[in-house]
Design an enzyme around this catalytic site. Sequence first.
Site, PDB file in Angstrom:
ATOM      1  N   SER A  72       8.850  27.711  24.006  1.00  0.00           N
ATOM      2  CA  SER A  72      10.097  27.297  23.389  1.00  0.00           C
ATOM      3  C   SER A  72      11.231  28.152  23.906  1.00  0.00           C
ATOM      4  O   SER A  72      11.230  28.563  25.060  1.00  0.00           O
ATOM      5  CB  SER A  72       9.987  27.362  21.864  1.00  0.00           C
ATOM      6  OG  SER A  72      11.055  26.667  21.263  1.00  0.00           O
ATOM      7  N   ASP A  91       9.082  37.269  27.912  1.00  0.00           N
ATOM      8  CA  ASP A  91       8.869  36.812  29.281  1.00  0.00           C
ATOM      9  C   ASP A  91       9.403  35.381  29.324  1.00  0.00           C
ATOM     10  O   ASP A  91       9.047  34.554  28.471  1.00  0.00           O
ATOM     11  CB  ASP A  91       7.382  36.764  29.631  1.00  0.00           C
ATOM     12  CG  ASP A  91       6.783  38.141  29.872  1.00  0.00           C
ATOM     13  OD1 ASP A  91       7.440  39.142  29.562  1.00  0.00           O
ATOM     14  OD2 ASP A  91       5.636  38.193  30.352  1.00  0.00           O
ATOM     15  N   HIS A 129       9.643  40.229  21.235  1.00  0.00           N
ATOM     16  CA  HIS A 129       9.812  41.643  20.926  1.00  0.00           C
ATOM     17  C   HIS A 129      11.273  41.955  20.610  1.00  0.00           C
ATOM     18  O   HIS A 129      12.175  41.194  20.976  1.00  0.00           O
ATOM     19  CB  HIS A 129       9.323  42.482  22.106  1.00  0.00           C
ATOM     20  CG  HIS A 129       7.874  42.263  22.424  1.00  0.00           C
ATOM     21  ND1 HIS A 129       6.889  43.165  22.109  1.00  0.00           N
ATOM     22  CD2 HIS A 129       7.237  41.209  23.014  1.00  0.00           C
ATOM     23  CE1 HIS A 129       5.711  42.689  22.493  1.00  0.00           C
ATOM     24  NE2 HIS A 129       5.903  41.502  23.046  1.00  0.00           N
TER      25      HIS A 129
END
Length: 260
Positions: free
Chosen positions: A226, A86, A142
């Site tokens: 980050s 995300d 992921h």
Amino acid sequence: MLKTFLKIFVELTGNPFMSRQLMTVTKSGWSRKMIPLFANVYKVNQEEMAVPLSEYTSLQHFFTRSLKPGTRSVKGDENTFVSPVDGVVNAFGLISDVTDYTVKNKQIVLEEMLGSGEKADKYKNGMYIIFYLSPRHYHRIHSPVTGKIMANWTLGGKSYPVNHFGIKYGNRPLSTNFRTITEIKSTQNNVAVVKVGALNVNSVHLTHPGETIQQGEELAYFSFGSTVILLIENENFQISSALCEGKEIKYGEKIGFISH
């Protein structure tokens, strides 16, 4: 003013002492009192969180939160890449279109970022996509593809901010910060998932134990917001037409595909 203060609190300079102090604070039990403030200021979607806000025991626990099962769906196949995070799409394009394989006004130097010219050469005809994770984003990373994990390696020492000001005024933070690179070989190509730290502590944590990984499966997480950079080897990789700079994206959404 409040949001500016919180951004300074989270997105520190590269000072090692200050970074360690911040880590100590965010792990402490009393930091849980700041969680509602962060959630409100950064407009965190609490409906997606695995547990209610009151159950997080520290700021770090909140930053590294998991999602409710079924919150995301992975929209890919063996020819499709999905977003690993995300975040916000900062930049993307052909690596061969940029001088000396640098992007974002020389903020990334591939040879420097990956640790050798040999590793960088593998991707010189491919694509790059840069994702930025702010403090409000879900911080778990992921896999964009199904494949075999060929290698994990860590480079870099100091870590400077990777926000707008850090990118503009820092010393190439995207290619010199502490970073952990995971290289995955899919049925189509190699992809390097570069996880760039934002503090002078190990803010990148690998979580996948095996050699094979499924598309959308968790690979790692950040302790703090980050940047993740994807380097995609195959010159036949096509960026999704829905992708644009500044776009908010969620993990599992389609970002591109292999054309034949």
